[in-house]
Motif scaffolding. Structure first.
Motif, PDB file in Angstrom:
ATOM      1  N   ASP A  17       0.831  -1.209   0.000  1.00 32.68           N
ATOM      2  CA  ASP A  17       0.000   0.000   0.000  1.00 32.68           C
ATOM      3  C   ASP A  17       0.868   1.263   0.000  1.00 32.68           C
ATOM      4  O   ASP A  17       0.581   2.228  -0.716  1.00 32.68           O
ATOM      5  CB  ASP A  17      -0.922   0.003   1.224  1.00 32.68           C
ATOM      6  N   ASN A  20       2.372   1.633  -3.456  1.00 34.41           N
ATOM      7  CA  ASN A  20       1.373   2.119  -4.421  1.00 34.41           C
ATOM      8  C   ASN A  20       1.068   3.601  -4.207  1.00 34.41           C
ATOM      9  O   ASN A  20       0.911   4.364  -5.178  1.00 34.41           O
ATOM     10  CB  ASN A  20       0.096   1.291  -4.302  1.00 34.41           C
ATOM     11  N   ALA A  21       0.962   4.004  -2.920  1.00 34.44           N
ATOM     12  CA  ALA A  21       0.685   5.411  -2.630  1.00 34.44           C
ATOM     13  C   ALA A  21       1.840   6.298  -3.107  1.00 34.44           C
ATOM     14  O   ALA A  21       1.626   7.377  -3.665  1.00 34.44           O
ATOM     15  CB  ALA A  21       0.455   5.603  -1.134  1.00 34.44           C
ATOM     16  N   ALA A  24       1.713   6.588  -6.842  1.00 35.75           N
ATOM     17  CA  ALA A  24       0.626   7.480  -7.251  1.00 35.75           C
ATOM     18  C   ALA A  24       1.032   8.936  -7.078  1.00 35.75           C
ATOM     19  O   ALA A  24       0.763   9.791  -7.943  1.00 35.75           O
ATOM     20  CB  ALA A  24      -0.631   7.170  -6.441  1.00 35.75           C
ATOM     21  N   MET A  25       1.699   9.234  -5.961  1.00 37.42           N
ATOM     22  CA  MET A  25       2.172  10.606  -5.735  1.00 37.42           C
ATOM     23  C   MET A  25       3.228  10.997  -6.759  1.00 37.42           C
ATOM     24  O   MET A  25       3.227  12.136  -7.258  1.00 37.42           O
ATOM     25  CB  MET A  25       2.752  10.719  -4.322  1.00 37.42           C
ATOM     26  N   ARG A  27       3.483   9.837  -9.840  1.00 34.83           N
ATOM     27  CA  ARG A  27       2.806  10.070 -11.119  1.00 34.83           C
ATOM     28  C   ARG A  27       2.091  11.421 -11.122  1.00 34.83           C
ATOM     29  O   ARG A  27       2.115  12.142 -12.131  1.00 34.83           O
ATOM     30  CB  ARG A  27       1.813   8.939 -11.393  1.00 34.83           C
ATOM     31  N   THR A  28       1.469  11.766  -9.994  1.00 30.88           N
ATOM     32  CA  THR A  28       0.792  13.065  -9.896  1.00 30.88           C
ATOM     33  C   THR A  28       1.786  14.215 -10.027  1.00 30.88           C
ATOM     34  O   THR A  28       1.530  15.206 -10.717  1.00 30.88           O
ATOM     35  CB  THR A  28       0.039  13.170  -8.560  1.00 30.88           C
TER      36      THR A  28
END
Length: 291
Positions: A17, A20-21, A24-25, A27-28
């Motif tokens: 997790d 993945n977080a 995601a950050m 990619r943002t």
């Protein structure tokens, strides 16, 4: 055994997790960075197109002639190379005037900067409530270009070296004041406490407790500013402030036939700047203990 397996499963899931977080950050962040880059490029392109449309001649038409003028100067200078030394000697008094403008401006601006820096440094200021106004004053002095101040002063005082000296001195006061203030913040307050305990006044505490600590760095910055002011005083000559810049403007105005004078002034200015750059670098290194 079951509890151990369950714990490993929960731990692996938590690590996944977190990974993945993080992805995601990331990619943002990349997406926002890409958007900002696209907007920046779009603004630069649109700004260039607008500036080019308002230009007297197209940029792409003029860029092909970028080496035309230097070529003409070099060609004429090479044909009259024997006259260059005599021309350099002819313009030497103007070069000395430019150096004098820079020296006077550095001295006056440096003295103003010392006072402004002491009045705007926390822990040293005579009037702590006025620290912010004095800092804003230095910001204003730095923000206004010398050429703008010189044009206003020329309108009031007339042409000559005095408007240039005042304009450069004001800008120097703002620039050196900021640098001096940062140096002052690193000064030890223990000498000040000792002087205050024996009844020394504010000016005595500054002269005896602060100046001996910061004087080498002050002089180092002042020498660096002197180099900059030589260039600035030459530039201000273009607006009628005297010095070598005024002679360079006149030589440019005459055009072909006087390009040997342009070359002589450029060589003289280059040699002067290199000389003072090396000289000030040598003394700056000695002041900060690197020589």
């Amino acid at each position: 055994m079951t509890d151990s397996t369950l714990g490993e499963s929960v731990g692996a899931k938590g690590t996944t997790d977190i990974q993945n977080a993080y992805m995601a950050m990331a990619r943002t962040k990349r997406m926002y960075g890409g958007i900002i880059l696209i907007v920046f490029i779009a603004l630069m392109v649109s700004g260039f197109m607008l500036a080019d449309s308002r230009n007297a001649g197209g940029f792409w038409d003029g860029i092909l002639n970028i080496f035309k003028f230097p070529g003409e100067v070099l060609e004429e200078a090479s044909e009259k190379a024997a006259l260059i030394p005599a021309l350099m000697w002819k313009f030497l008094p103007s070069m000395i005037e430019t150096i004098n403008i820079a020296a006077a401006a550095t001295l006056v601006g440096g003295l103003m900067a010392i006072m402004l820096s002491l009045l705007s440094t926390r822990g040293l200021a005579r009037f702590p409530r006025l620290i912010a106004p004095f800092r804003r004053l230095m910001d204003v002095l730095r923000a206004i270009p010398e050429i703008v101040v010189a044009l206003v002063l020329i309108f009031i005082l007339g042409g000559g070296p005095v408007p240039a000296m005042i304009a450069i001195a004001l800008h120097t006061a703002g620039a050196l004041g900021k640098l001096f203030s940062e140096v002052n913040e690193n000064a030890s307050l223990k000498p000040l406490e000792g002087l205050e305990s024996v009844g020394a006044s504010w000016s005595q505490r500054m002269m005896l407790g602060v100046v001996p600590q910061v004087a080498p760095n002050w002089l180092s910055y002042a020498l660096l500013r002197f180099e900059i002011n030589i260039r600035a005083s030459a530039i201000l000559g273009f607006v009628g402030s005297g010095g070598i810049g005024y002679d360079l403007k006149n030589a440019f105005s005459w055009g072909q036939g006087r390009y040997d004078e342009v070359a002589a002034i450029f060589i003289l200015l280059f040699l002067t700047i290199v000389f003072f750059d090396q000289l000030s670098s040598h003394y700056r290194n000695k002041l900060i203990g690197k020589a």
